[in-house]
Enzyme design. Structure first.
Site, PDB file in Angstrom:
ATOM      1  N   SER A   1       0.792  -1.233   0.000  1.00  0.00           N
ATOM      2  CA  SER A   1       0.000   0.000   0.000  1.00  0.00           C
ATOM      3  C   SER A   1       0.821   1.279   0.000  1.00  0.00           C
ATOM      4  O   SER A   1       0.253   2.353  -0.207  1.00  0.00           O
ATOM      5  CB  SER A   1      -0.937   0.011   1.206  1.00  0.00           C
ATOM      6  OG  SER A   1      -2.036  -0.798   0.937  1.00  0.00           O
TER       7      SER A   1
ATOM      8  N   TYR B   1      -4.126  -2.380 -10.006  1.00  0.00           N
ATOM      9  CA  TYR B   1      -3.976  -2.260  -8.545  1.00  0.00           C
ATOM     10  C   TYR B   1      -3.013  -3.320  -7.985  1.00  0.00           C
ATOM     11  O   TYR B   1      -2.082  -3.006  -7.243  1.00  0.00           O
ATOM     12  CB  TYR B   1      -5.365  -2.373  -7.900  1.00  0.00           C
ATOM     13  CG  TYR B   1      -5.328  -2.425  -6.395  1.00  0.00           C
ATOM     14  CD1 TYR B   1      -5.140  -1.271  -5.646  1.00  0.00           C
ATOM     15  CD2 TYR B   1      -5.463  -3.638  -5.720  1.00  0.00           C
ATOM     16  CE1 TYR B   1      -5.089  -1.317  -4.260  1.00  0.00           C
ATOM     17  CE2 TYR B   1      -5.418  -3.693  -4.339  1.00  0.00           C
ATOM     18  CZ  TYR B   1      -5.226  -2.539  -3.613  1.00  0.00           C
ATOM     19  OH  TYR B   1      -5.166  -2.589  -2.249  1.00  0.00           O
TER      20      TYR B   1
ATOM     21  N   TYR C   1      -4.531   3.306   8.026  1.00  0.00           N
ATOM     22  CA  TYR C   1      -5.850   2.708   8.223  1.00  0.00           C
ATOM     23  C   TYR C   1      -6.426   3.103   9.571  1.00  0.00           C
ATOM     24  O   TYR C   1      -6.313   4.261   9.969  1.00  0.00           O
ATOM     25  CB  TYR C   1      -5.769   1.172   8.075  1.00  0.00           C
ATOM     26  CG  TYR C   1      -5.124   0.780   6.770  1.00  0.00           C
ATOM     27  CD1 TYR C   1      -5.714   1.138   5.574  1.00  0.00           C
ATOM     28  CD2 TYR C   1      -3.932   0.081   6.734  1.00  0.00           C
ATOM     29  CE1 TYR C   1      -5.132   0.800   4.364  1.00  0.00           C
ATOM     30  CE2 TYR C   1      -3.346  -0.261   5.523  1.00  0.00           C
ATOM     31  CZ  TYR C   1      -3.967   0.101   4.345  1.00  0.00           C
ATOM     32  OH  TYR C   1      -3.391  -0.236   3.160  1.00  0.00           O
TER      33      TYR C   1
ATOM     34  N   LYS D   1       0.398   3.380  -2.955  1.00  0.00           N
ATOM     35  CA  LYS D   1      -0.790   4.232  -3.134  1.00  0.00           C
ATOM     36  C   LYS D   1      -0.441   5.717  -3.085  1.00  0.00           C
ATOM     37  O   LYS D   1      -1.164   6.549  -3.612  1.00  0.00           O
ATOM     38  CB  LYS D   1      -1.850   3.864  -2.088  1.00  0.00           C
ATOM     39  CG  LYS D   1      -2.390   2.449  -2.270  1.00  0.00           C
ATOM     40  CD  LYS D   1      -3.289   2.002  -1.127  1.00  0.00           C
ATOM     41  CE  LYS D   1      -3.718   0.552  -1.310  1.00  0.00           C
ATOM     42  NZ  LYS D   1      -4.462   0.036  -0.149  1.00  0.00           N
TER      43      LYS D   1
ATOM     44  N   VAL E   1       1.133  -3.735   3.878  1.00  0.00           N
ATOM     45  CA  VAL E   1       1.128  -5.037   4.555  1.00  0.00           C
ATOM     46  C   VAL E   1       2.398  -5.848   4.302  1.00  0.00           C
ATOM     47  O   VAL E   1       2.600  -6.886   4.927  1.00  0.00           O
ATOM     48  CB  VAL E   1      -0.098  -5.926   4.225  1.00  0.00           C
ATOM     49  CG1 VAL E   1      -1.365  -5.401   4.832  1.00  0.00           C
ATOM     50  CG2 VAL E   1      -0.246  -6.151   2.746  1.00  0.00           C
TER      51      VAL E   1
HETATM   52  N1  GLU Z   1      -2.350  -5.304  -1.925  1.00  0.00           N
HETATM   53  C1  GLU Z   1      -2.853  -5.264  -0.582  1.00  0.00           C
HETATM   54  C2  GLU Z   1      -4.341  -5.553  -0.586  1.00  0.00           C
HETATM   55  O1  GLU Z   1      -5.019  -5.026  -1.407  1.00  0.00           O
HETATM   56  C3  GLU Z   1      -2.541  -3.924  -0.004  1.00  0.00           C
HETATM   57  C4  GLU Z   1      -2.934  -3.809   1.433  1.00  0.00           C
HETATM   58  C5  GLU Z   1      -1.929  -3.035   2.265  1.00  0.00           C
HETATM   59  O2  GLU Z   1      -0.753  -2.954   1.954  1.00  0.00           O
HETATM   60  O3  GLU Z   1      -2.358  -2.493   3.272  1.00  0.00           O
HETATM   61  O4  GLU Z   1      -4.866  -6.286   0.172  1.00  0.00           O
END
Ligand code: GLU
Length: 309
Positions: free
Chosen positions: A64, A191, A243, A67, A261
């Site tokens: 993430s 994505y 988050y 992003k 993650v």
């Molecule tokens: N590719 C992961 C997902 O979509 C990203 C989640 C993350 O890094 O928090 O579940």
């Protein structure tokens, strides 16, 4: 600056002694196989110096954290129109939650939860084939980090493609609300691939430097975004970058940051430095346990918190 060298070395030494290392993400099978006994840190200052320790040259799945880069690209394409499609508010929910999305008619709270990043990927697909968009994102990461060797880990991308059931649910749900312009499979192709970018702490901390330096990469002299935009991306990272752990991170570290993650966290100390840490074990909110602890130490020792020394 020798002081910074000593701080980074100290952090690495203290972290190496920690027994509780968190749990690696298992819902993406390829990530479950990563050795949790790793830790890296790299601090790149706005005057172009880099201080690194531990496994700072090992590429990891930035997940993430990517992003931040796709948001930057999408703002470049769509400008403030992007905010008609995705909000700017903290979610207070887990990264893959669908509950809020139903209540809010398919408009994600912010661009850093999965649903929001899927909308950002949809924006980047306008007038492009998925392959072109993915290529552009990789090029952008290379440009930011001034490193042509950065690639996508195809095994991780495939692993997520095969098991990303919740992301498929989020995307189809938004498509059902008329919030995606492209088929869910295409949007998720983009994505999953950007989440699977592999970067080391050294590369990642260089890639974030434009956010610490008013939108311009001080190492190359190239402008990435305006100062205004850099400030706003930082604001979003502070409010939404971790988050439902965003408040706790702001409280402990006091700097804008984005976690993934894969156990990486990119943090911006405006006017000072860009910092990347990595340790694969996660805490209960899905943020790197040792990475967050290392950043808390760094903020304390340097006095870099945006809320005061
Ligand atoms: N590719 C992961 C997902 O979509 C990203 C989640 C993350 O890094 O928090 O579940």
């Amino acid at each position: 600056m020798n002081e910074l060298r000593a701080i980074v070395d100290d952090i690495q030494r203290l972290i190496a002694g920690r027994e509780e290392r968190g749990k690696v993400a298992t819902y993406i099978p390829e990530l479950a196989a990563v050795d949790p006994a790793q830790f890296g840190i790299a601090v790149t200052t706005v005057d172009g110096r880099q201080y690194a320790a531990g496994e700072a040259d090992v590429p990891f799945s930035i997940q993430s954290v990517s992003k931040v880069f796709t948001l930057t690209l999408a703002l470049g394409m769509a400008g403030d129109r992007l905010w008609n499609r995705v909000g700017k508010e903290p979610s207070g929910t887990p990264f893959n939650s669908i509950v809020q999305l139903e209540r809010e008619q398919g408009k994600p709270r912010n661009p850093f939860i999965n649903a929001g990043a899927i909308v950002v990927a949809d924006t980047l697909l306008a007038n492009h084939q998925p392959k072109e968009t993915i290529g552009e994102i990789v090029q952008f990461a290379r440009f930011l980090a001034t490193d042509e060797s950065i690639v996508i880990d195809q095994k991780v991308a495939r692993s997520e493609q095969e098991t990303g059931f919740r992301n498929f649910a989020l995307a189809q749900f938004m498509r059902g609300f008329g919030k995606l312009d492209h088929p869910a499979e295409q949007v998720l192709g983009v994505y999953f691939h950007h989440c699977a970018l592999a970067m080391s702490c050294r590369q990642l901390s260089r890639a974030g430097l434009f956010l610490a330096a008013g939108g311009r990469n001080p190492m190359t002299g190239r402008t990435v975004v305006s100062g205004d935009r850099a400030r706003r991306i930082n604001a979003l990272m502070l409010m939404c970058g971790h988050y439902d752990g965003s408040g706790d991170f702001a409280y402990r570290v006091g700097l804008p940051g984005k976690s993934g993650v894969g156990g990486g966290i990119l943090v911006v100390a405006p006017g000072r430095a860009s910092i990347a840490v990595w340790s694969p074990g996660l805490n209960e909110n899905g943020n790197s346990l040792l990475g967050s602890q290392a950043l808390e130490m760094l903020a304390q020792r340097t006095g870099w918190s945006i809320f005061g020394p």
